[in-house]
Write a protein that holds these residues in place. Structure first.
Motif, PDB file in Angstrom:
ATOM      1  N   LEU A  21     -53.524   0.747  12.346  1.00  0.00           N
ATOM      2  CA  LEU A  21     -52.367   0.293  11.796  1.00  0.00           C
ATOM      3  C   LEU A  21     -51.463   1.627  11.582  1.00  0.00           C
ATOM      4  CD1 LEU A  21     -53.527  -2.431  11.270  1.00  0.00           C
ATOM      5  CD2 LEU A  21     -52.954  -2.261   9.132  1.00  0.00           C
ATOM      6  N   TYR A  22     -50.126   1.508  12.025  1.00  0.00           N
ATOM      7  CA  TYR A  22     -49.255   2.431  11.752  1.00  0.00           C
ATOM      8  C   TYR A  22     -48.004   2.052  10.785  1.00  0.00           C
ATOM      9  CZ  TYR A  22     -51.264   4.768  15.877  1.00  0.00           C
ATOM     10  OH  TYR A  22     -52.334   5.154  16.814  1.00  0.00           O
ATOM     11  N   VAL A  23     -47.822   3.287  10.385  1.00  0.00           N
ATOM     12  CA  VAL A  23     -46.467   2.964   9.340  1.00  0.00           C
ATOM     13  C   VAL A  23     -45.033   2.518  10.290  1.00  0.00           C
ATOM     14  CG1 VAL A  23     -44.719   4.073   7.940  1.00  0.00           C
ATOM     15  CG2 VAL A  23     -47.484   4.331   7.490  1.00  0.00           C
ATOM     16  N   ASN A  75     -29.478   9.927  19.034  1.00  0.00           N
ATOM     17  CA  ASN A  75     -30.158   9.613  17.872  1.00  0.00           C
ATOM     18  C   ASN A  75     -29.382  10.038  16.678  1.00  0.00           C
ATOM     19  OD1 ASN A  75     -30.504  12.618  17.335  1.00  0.00           O
ATOM     20  ND2 ASN A  75     -31.319  12.443  19.839  1.00  0.00           N
ATOM     21  N   ALA A  76     -30.154   9.837  15.604  1.00  0.00           N
ATOM     22  CA  ALA A  76     -29.179   9.862  14.118  1.00  0.00           C
ATOM     23  C   ALA A  76     -28.994  11.666  13.937  1.00  0.00           C
ATOM     24  CB  ALA A  76     -29.910   9.498  12.973  1.00  0.00           C
ATOM     25  N   THR A  77     -30.006  12.325  14.385  1.00  0.00           N
ATOM     26  CA  THR A  77     -30.012  13.906  14.068  1.00  0.00           C
ATOM     27  C   THR A  77     -28.696  14.220  14.867  1.00  0.00           C
ATOM     28  OG1 THR A  77     -32.417  13.935  14.107  1.00  0.00           O
ATOM     29  CG2 THR A  77     -31.239  15.974  14.194  1.00  0.00           C
ATOM     30  N   VAL A  78     -28.466  13.957  15.961  1.00  0.00           N
ATOM     31  CA  VAL A  78     -27.324  14.639  16.797  1.00  0.00           C
ATOM     32  C   VAL A  78     -25.891  13.927  16.170  1.00  0.00           C
ATOM     33  CG1 VAL A  78     -26.141  14.326  19.128  1.00  0.00           C
ATOM     34  CG2 VAL A  78     -28.572  14.983  18.938  1.00  0.00           C
ATOM     35  N   VAL A 101     -36.796  15.925   7.647  1.00  0.00           N
ATOM     36  CA  VAL A 101     -36.097  17.308   7.879  1.00  0.00           C
ATOM     37  C   VAL A 101     -34.990  17.368   8.651  1.00  0.00           C
ATOM     38  CG1 VAL A 101     -37.712  17.946   9.897  1.00  0.00           C
ATOM     39  CG2 VAL A 101     -37.198  19.700   8.083  1.00  0.00           C
ATOM     40  N   ALA A 102     -34.915  16.311   9.370  1.00  0.00           N
ATOM     41  CA  ALA A 102     -33.612  16.264  10.263  1.00  0.00           C
ATOM     42  C   ALA A 102     -32.427  16.322   9.326  1.00  0.00           C
ATOM     43  CB  ALA A 102     -33.718  15.147  10.984  1.00  0.00           C
ATOM     44  N   THR A 103     -32.511  15.747   8.271  1.00  0.00           N
ATOM     45  CA  THR A 103     -31.053  15.799   7.273  1.00  0.00           C
ATOM     46  C   THR A 103     -30.755  17.295   7.168  1.00  0.00           C
ATOM     47  OG1 THR A 103     -32.314  13.943   6.099  1.00  0.00           O
ATOM     48  CG2 THR A 103     -30.074  14.848   5.256  1.00  0.00           C
ATOM     49  N   ALA A 104     -31.669  17.995   6.690  1.00  0.00           N
ATOM     50  CA  ALA A 104     -31.238  19.553   6.600  1.00  0.00           C
ATOM     51  C   ALA A 104     -31.102  20.288   8.117  1.00  0.00           C
ATOM     52  CB  ALA A 104     -32.376  20.168   5.788  1.00  0.00           C
ATOM     53  N   GLY A 144     -25.438  12.393   1.108  1.00  0.00           N
ATOM     54  CA  GLY A 144     -26.565  11.723   0.443  1.00  0.00           C
ATOM     55  C   GLY A 144     -27.335  11.144   1.459  1.00  0.00           C
ATOM     56  N   VAL A 145     -28.512  10.642   0.831  1.00  0.00           N
ATOM     57  CA  VAL A 145     -29.422   9.947   1.802  1.00  0.00           C
ATOM     58  C   VAL A 145     -29.954   8.858   1.280  1.00  0.00           C
ATOM     59  CG1 VAL A 145     -31.700  10.355   2.958  1.00  0.00           C
ATOM     60  CG2 VAL A 145     -30.263  12.208   2.592  1.00  0.00           C
ATOM     61  N   HIS A 146     -29.717   7.707   1.985  1.00  0.00           N
ATOM     62  CA  HIS A 146     -29.988   6.280   1.418  1.00  0.00           C
ATOM     63  C   HIS A 146     -31.592   6.262   1.641  1.00  0.00           C
ATOM     64  CE1 HIS A 146     -26.141   5.324   0.970  1.00  0.00           C
ATOM     65  NE2 HIS A 146     -25.567   5.208   2.186  1.00  0.00           N
ATOM     66  N   PHE A 196     -31.631   4.527  15.102  1.00  0.00           N
ATOM     67  CA  PHE A 196     -32.515   3.237  15.702  1.00  0.00           C
ATOM     68  C   PHE A 196     -33.609   3.839  16.445  1.00  0.00           C
ATOM     69  CE2 PHE A 196     -28.048   2.071  15.356  1.00  0.00           C
ATOM     70  CZ  PHE A 196     -28.400   1.092  14.099  1.00  0.00           C
ATOM     71  N   HIS A 197     -34.323   4.901  15.768  1.00  0.00           N
ATOM     72  CA  HIS A 197     -35.437   5.370  16.621  1.00  0.00           C
ATOM     73  C   HIS A 197     -36.609   4.373  16.607  1.00  0.00           C
ATOM     74  CE1 HIS A 197     -39.245   7.851  16.423  1.00  0.00           C
ATOM     75  NE2 HIS A 197     -38.976   8.416  17.486  1.00  0.00           N
ATOM     76  N   ALA A 198     -37.538   4.609  17.572  1.00  0.00           N
ATOM     77  CA  ALA A 198     -38.642   3.281  17.882  1.00  0.00           C
ATOM     78  C   ALA A 198     -39.303   3.028  16.416  1.00  0.00           C
ATOM     79  CB  ALA A 198     -39.584   4.091  18.389  1.00  0.00           C
ATOM     80  N   VAL A 326     -51.850   5.744   6.899  1.00  0.00           N
ATOM     81  CA  VAL A 326     -50.679   5.919   6.123  1.00  0.00           C
ATOM     82  C   VAL A 326     -49.936   7.384   6.612  1.00  0.00           C
ATOM     83  CG1 VAL A 326     -51.858   4.393   4.410  1.00  0.00           C
ATOM     84  CG2 VAL A 326     -52.470   6.752   4.477  1.00  0.00           C
ATOM     85  N   ARG A 327     -48.834   7.364   5.866  1.00  0.00           N
ATOM     86  CA  ARG A 327     -48.178   8.659   5.999  1.00  0.00           C
ATOM     87  C   ARG A 327     -47.612   9.183   4.606  1.00  0.00           C
ATOM     88  NH1 ARG A 327     -46.864   9.985  11.406  1.00  0.00           N
ATOM     89  NH2 ARG A 327     -46.066  11.746  10.554  1.00  0.00           N
ATOM     90  N   ARG A 328     -47.632  10.422   4.577  1.00  0.00           N
ATOM     91  CA  ARG A 328     -47.097  11.183   3.143  1.00  0.00           C
ATOM     92  C   ARG A 328     -45.632  11.597   3.499  1.00  0.00           C
ATOM     93  NH1 ARG A 328     -51.431  16.165   2.647  1.00  0.00           N
ATOM     94  NH2 ARG A 328     -50.349  16.554   4.800  1.00  0.00           N
TER      95      ARG A 328
END
Ligand code: T4K
Length: 418
Positions: A21-23, A75-78, A101-104, A144-146, A196-198, A326-328
């Protein structure tokens, strides 16, 4: 002495789930509709460069978000890098450390120093009260990051940015389909960027979109995503290649068709997790503010080690053994990742809430691949792990890799991998 039934995989039992089961398991929508669109693309032999499906995808995003312009990107990073460049940001930009980390990286990639601000421990978004103190003569903007699709106090950040003559942009990677009260996220600041990443609420395999109400900025961005072309043989600015392709747009449109269904499943699962975990000491599901609109994509849980009797990392290791991945997110915070950890080693001292949330947070599987039965089984599994906390702790401490803290969960050798 009573023997313990090893009904947890970490204690030697079979995994509770027969599949992983994946996040971030992708929401796909109608296969038939998707394949029909792809057939059409192949028939028409127009695969990229502002094709009809990309244009249709942009229109749908624009209309849903109620903004004047939408520019689909790879992608959103670009997308963030393009907005940062198009606005001419330089020097320093203030953002939270508690984000992907993409935001930074988007800032650092274009030579800007990310200045990390602490978060509100209740909402997990940047605390606007702390932003002002971080403004220096080198500051040119606020990002800002929502996070989790929760509005990050956009009106307060707007007022602050205006007062100090700063640009304001938003990483809205998580926030498609979300609103701050009645105003859709996407319509704040100079521009916002969706992912809109997978693994996202709506996906186009890889992909993103910049949305803005600024006509001149939109024109510039349209040209920048296509090498700076403004006419067939005319290049009027520095550009790159950030164009979304037609297959991605087909996946995105099909995902948009299923948006109501995806959101309903997310919401149903969110309330089921809330009910199923409510009575377990030390486990708290982060609440979405019902006055805002959410896509309920992320099920965020905080673990209080003292009350639960197990640390977050011990619970994560036990869940992985039972096939619940689960993810951290977003441990350990951008400030603890390179290159920021080396360039600004002391910044953590002013980020107490970020540090504390990073140590407690865990995300649970959600989306159309996760049924109500799965949610109930996950809740039961968490309850069983905590009920057997002494055995779980002892199994993990006898493990070849005894230290769980400070190492990635993927590095823990779980029973299946031993
Ligand atoms: N800003 C924020 C706040 C973001 O969260 C992100 C991206 C960005 C900016 C940048 O957006 P993009 O440039 O990506 O458009 C994943 C995603 O790759 C990333 O897009 C996302 N945030 C982040 C939260 O999650 P990882 O490194 O955790 O991915 P990975 O490969 O470990 O997969 C995540 C989970 O999804 C796993 O449990 C497996 C599952 N999965 C993944 C894929 C790709 C599937 O089940 N199927 C799949 O096809 O970053």
């Amino acid at each position: 002495m009573a023997s313990v039934t090893p009904n947890l995989a970490i204690l030697g039992g079979p995994p509770r789930f027969g599949r992983k089961l994946y996040v971030g398991a992708p929401n796909i929508g109608s296969r038939q509709a998707l394949l029909a669109r792809i057939e059409d693309v192949l028939d028409k032999r127009w695969l990229t460069n502002n094709g009809q499906y990309v244009q249709a995808f942009e229109r749908r995003i624009r209309d849903h978000t109620d903004v004047r312009h939408c520019i689909a990107v790879t992608n959103a990073t670009v997308g963030l890098q393009l907005v940062i460049r198009a606005l001419g940001l330089s020097g320093e930009v203030i953002l939270p450390s508690f984000t992907f980390v993409a935001t930074a990286h988007a800032l650092q990639w274009v030579g800007i120093r990310p200045v990390f601000c602490d978060i509100d421990p209740v909402t997990h978004t940047m605390d606007p009260d702390l932003v002002e103190d971080l403004i220096t003569p080198a500051t040119t903007g606020i990002m800002g990051v929502h996070l989790w699709g929760r509005p990050c106090a956009p009106a307060r950040l707007s007022a602050l940015a205006q007062r100090h003559g700063l640009e304001l942009i938003f990483d809205a990677a998580h926030a498609f389909g979300c609103a701050a009260r009645n105003k859709m996220l996407g319509a704040f600041g100079r521009a916002e960027v969706f992912s809109f990443h997978a693994t996202k609420f709506i996906n186009s395999l890889e992909g993103g979109a910049i949305v803005t109400n600024d006509d001149a900025l939109a024109d510039k961005l349209r040209s920048m995503i296509n090498f700076g072309f403004s006419g067939i043989d005319t290049v009027s600015c520095l550009g790159t290649n950030a164009k979304m392709n037609e297959f991605s747009a087909c996946v995105g449109l099909t995902s948009l068709d299923a948006m109501g269904e995806i959101r309903a499943r997310n919401q149903q699962n969110y309330f089921a997790y809330q009910r199923g975990l409510a009575h377990i000491a030390g486990i708290k599901v982060l609440a979405y503010d019902s006055r805002d609109r959410s896509n309920y994509h992320y099920i965020v849980v905080e673990i209080d080690e003292l009350a639960a009797g197990l640390s977050r990392d011990e619970i994560v290791a036990a869940l992985w053994a039972d096939n619940v991945h689960v993810r951290r997110y977003f441990h350990p915070g951008c400030h603890m990742m390179e290159p920021y950890r080396t360039s600004d080693p002391n910044v953590g001292a002013r980020l107490p809430n970020t540090n504390s949330v990073c140590a407690r947070v865990m995300l649970l599987p959600n989306g159309t691949t996760v049924s109500l039965d799965d949610v109930q089984s996950c809740c039961q599994l968490i309850e069983d792990i905590i009920a057997r906390r002494l055995h779980v702790r002892s199994a993990l401490s006898g493990h070849p890799r005894t230290t769980i803290k400070n190492i990635a969960v993927s590095e823990i050798r779980l029973p299946e991998a031993v």
